[in-house]
Design a protein around this motif. Structure first.
Motif, PDB file in Angstrom:
ATOM      1  N   UNK A 224      -4.462   5.960  -3.205  1.00  0.00           N
ATOM      2  CA  UNK A 224      -3.500   5.405  -2.264  1.00  0.00           C
ATOM      3  C   UNK A 224      -4.040   5.369  -0.852  1.00  0.00           C
ATOM      4  N   UNK A 225      -4.779   6.412  -0.487  1.00  0.00           N
ATOM      5  CA  UNK A 225      -5.346   6.451   0.864  1.00  0.00           C
ATOM      6  C   UNK A 225      -6.407   5.366   1.053  1.00  0.00           C
ATOM      7  N   UNK A 226      -7.251   5.155   0.028  1.00  0.00           N
ATOM      8  CA  UNK A 226      -8.301   4.143   0.142  1.00  0.00           C
ATOM      9  C   UNK A 226      -7.707   2.745   0.271  1.00  0.00           C
ATOM     10  N   UNK A 227      -6.696   2.446  -0.526  1.00  0.00           N
ATOM     11  CA  UNK A 227      -6.084   1.127  -0.448  1.00  0.00           C
ATOM     12  C   UNK A 227      -5.410   0.921   0.904  1.00  0.00           C
ATOM     13  N   UNK A 228      -4.716   1.941   1.408  1.00  0.00           N
ATOM     14  CA  UNK A 228      -4.105   1.816   2.724  1.00  0.00           C
ATOM     15  C   UNK A 228      -5.164   1.584   3.796  1.00  0.00           C
ATOM     16  N   UNK A 229      -6.301   2.253   3.681  1.00  0.00           N
ATOM     17  CA  UNK A 229      -7.394   2.043   4.630  1.00  0.00           C
ATOM     18  C   UNK A 229      -7.863   0.591   4.601  1.00  0.00           C
ATOM     19  N   UNK A 230      -7.996   0.035   3.390  1.00  0.00           N
ATOM     20  CA  UNK A 230      -8.409  -1.370   3.269  1.00  0.00           C
ATOM     21  C   UNK A 230      -7.370  -2.292   3.902  1.00  0.00           C
ATOM     22  N   UNK A 231      -6.104  -2.007   3.700  1.00  0.00           N
ATOM     23  CA  UNK A 231      -5.053  -2.830   4.298  1.00  0.00           C
ATOM     24  C   UNK A 231      -5.144  -2.813   5.827  1.00  0.00           C
ATOM     25  N   UNK A 232      -5.344  -1.629   6.384  1.00  0.00           N
ATOM     26  CA  UNK A 232      -5.346  -1.492   7.844  1.00  0.00           C
ATOM     27  C   UNK A 232      -6.555  -2.147   8.488  1.00  0.00           C
ATOM     28  N   UNK A 233      -7.599  -2.397   7.684  1.00  0.00           N
ATOM     29  CA  UNK A 233      -8.797  -3.063   8.208  1.00  0.00           C
ATOM     30  C   UNK A 233      -8.685  -4.583   8.183  1.00  0.00           C
ATOM     31  N   UNK A 234      -7.606  -5.116   7.632  1.00  0.00           N
ATOM     32  CA  UNK A 234      -7.411  -6.560   7.606  1.00  0.00           C
ATOM     33  C   UNK A 234      -7.192  -7.099   9.019  1.00  0.00           C
ATOM     34  N   UNK A 235      -7.520  -8.369   9.215  1.00  0.00           N
ATOM     35  CA  UNK A 235      -7.285  -9.008  10.514  1.00  0.00           C
ATOM     36  C   UNK A 235      -5.805  -8.951  10.860  1.00  0.00           C
ATOM     37  N   UNK A 236      -4.965  -9.200   9.836  1.00  0.00           N
ATOM     38  CA  UNK A 236      -3.516  -9.055   9.992  1.00  0.00           C
ATOM     39  C   UNK A 236      -3.041  -7.993   8.992  1.00  0.00           C
ATOM     40  N   UNK A 237      -3.028  -6.741   9.407  1.00  0.00           N
ATOM     41  CA  UNK A 237      -2.611  -5.689   8.470  1.00  0.00           C
ATOM     42  C   UNK A 237      -1.131  -5.810   8.135  1.00  0.00           C
ATOM     43  N   UNK A 238      -0.716  -5.230   7.032  1.00  0.00           N
ATOM     44  CA  UNK A 238       0.698  -5.320   6.642  1.00  0.00           C
ATOM     45  C   UNK A 238       1.594  -4.536   7.583  1.00  0.00           C
ATOM     46  N   UNK A 239       2.864  -4.947   7.626  1.00  0.00           N
ATOM     47  CA  UNK A 239       3.849  -4.187   8.394  1.00  0.00           C
ATOM     48  C   UNK A 239       4.814  -3.440   7.461  1.00  0.00           C
ATOM     49  N   UNK A 240       4.579  -3.547   6.150  1.00  0.00           N
ATOM     50  CA  UNK A 240       5.362  -2.804   5.162  1.00  0.00           C
ATOM     51  C   UNK A 240       4.517  -2.647   3.905  1.00  0.00           C
ATOM     52  N   UNK A 241       4.525  -1.460   3.329  1.00  0.00           N
ATOM     53  CA  UNK A 241       3.721  -1.192   2.131  1.00  0.00           C
ATOM     54  C   UNK A 241       4.601  -0.514   1.085  1.00  0.00           C
ATOM     55  N   UNK A 242       4.554  -1.052  -0.137  1.00  0.00           N
ATOM     56  CA  UNK A 242       5.196  -0.417  -1.287  1.00  0.00           C
ATOM     57  C   UNK A 242       4.116   0.258  -2.122  1.00  0.00           C
ATOM     58  N   UNK A 243       4.198   1.574  -2.254  1.00  0.00           N
ATOM     59  CA  UNK A 243       3.301   2.318  -3.142  1.00  0.00           C
ATOM     60  C   UNK A 243       4.035   2.512  -4.462  1.00  0.00           C
TER      61      UNK A 243
END
Length: 333
Positions: A224-243
């Motif tokens: 979960x931490x690795x995927x969140x890290x990948x999301x936050x590195x996006x040009x437009x990171x998410x503003x909501x995440x469902x785990x």
């Protein structure tokens, strides 16, 4: 030592009625409760060896759980054991640890012990051994996870309505870039939750592009931490995440805190699978709660119906959205 006649006298029923209750065949709840109370008061223990000789049954059920370290599966196993014991059955539990080969070892062991029936919350995408169980004639019921190609009823939660409600909830709180952490990758459960969430979001004009879909190999915090890290590195990171699992959500939360981000100010976080401590995190986490104990009870009764050659269908019980404060909800006064 009390015998079955003593139980019948204490409960005010016939010996045959006591036998039906202990074998899970009493249709009247009041009778069942009276018999079970007499069993407990007298400390009666059915002679499973004698019963097996008469009926070719052992009075034992098997349960294989995909990962007992996961709080959802721990509660599920506890619910199954409670219901099985209340009906006069013992339960033998195996922990697959999300490893199909370990699951197969437990299946072989349980079949060797001549269990009356088997409940399986399958590791990964299942294994050929499950089809062998069906072919052997041993009653089988799947729990929480379907397995392609295995002809057995499945008892699980239906998240469709809860995910639709979640999509509306996110849209109402101004979240426009949702993401999802799915695990295990490629499993029917993960694929279904992804599909249902994507469809629900579309109903509110929200998209879920592939770059905001992250899959892990297991249900652990590190994934979960690795995927969140990948999301936050996006040009437009998410503003909501469902785990889609509770342990992955903890890892996602760790990554947000490590980067100095706050829930829900920077990113909303929602968990599929509610556990008691989510009400006490900072902030309390909005979650989709599965009816865990009801699933355990339904699984036992479905398996007993199969053991008795009664017709059974798969069981779907509705999950529900529990709103707290991790999406920007305003606390109640």
């Amino acid at each position: 030592m009390a015998n079955i006649k003593d139980v019948a006298e204490r409960a005010g029923v016939s010996v045959a009625t006591v036998s039906r209750v202990l074998n899970g065949r009493s249709p009247v709840a009041e009778t069942r409760e009276r018999v079970l109370a007499a069993v407990q008061e007298l400390g009666y223990r059915p002679n499973n060896v004698a019963r097996a000789l008469r009926t070719a049954r052992t009075g034992a059920l098997g349960l294989i759980i995909s990962d007992l370290t996961n709080p959802f599966f721990t509660e599920l196993a506890d619910a199954v054991e409670d219901e099985a014991r209340s009906l006069g059955y013992s339960l033998v539990i195996g922990n697959a640890g999300e490893r199909p080969e370990q699951q197969d070892d437990y299946i072989r062991t349980l079949l060797d012990r001549r269990i009356d029936g088997l409940l399986v919350s399958s590791a990964g995408t299942g294994s050929a051994m499950l089809s062998e169980v069906v072919a052997s004639g041993t009653p089988l019921v799947l729990l929480d996870r379907t397995v392609p190609g295995v002809d057995a009823p499945c008892v699980r939660a239906d998240g469709r309505a809860a995910l639709t409600e979640l999509a509306a909830h996110l849209a109402a709180h101004g979240r426009r870039r949702p993401a999802i952490i799915v695990a295990p990758a490629g499993t029917p459960t993960g694929d279904e939750r992804l599909r249902l969430f994507r469809t629900a979001l579309a109903g509110y004009g929200l998209t879920l592009p592939d770059e905001r879909v992250g899959a892990t190999l297991d249900l652990q915090p590190a994934g979960g931490r690795q995927v969140m890290s990948d999301f936050l590195d996006l040009v437009e990171p998410p503003d909501a995440v469902l785990a889609t699992d509770n342990l992955m959500a903890l890892g996602a939360m760790d990554e947000l805190r490590a980067r100095g981000l706050r829930v829900p100010d920077d990113v909303a976080l929602v968990v599929y699978d509610d556990v008691p401590w989510f009400a006490h995190t900072d902030p309390p986490l909005t979650a989709i709660a599965q009816p865990t104990r009801e699933l355990g009870r339904a699984a036992v009764h479905t398996l007993l119906a199969r053991i008795e050659d009664r017709p059974v269908d798969s069981v779907l019980l509705p999950a529900r959205l529990v709103t707290r404060r991790s999406c920007g909800e305003v606390p109640a006064p």
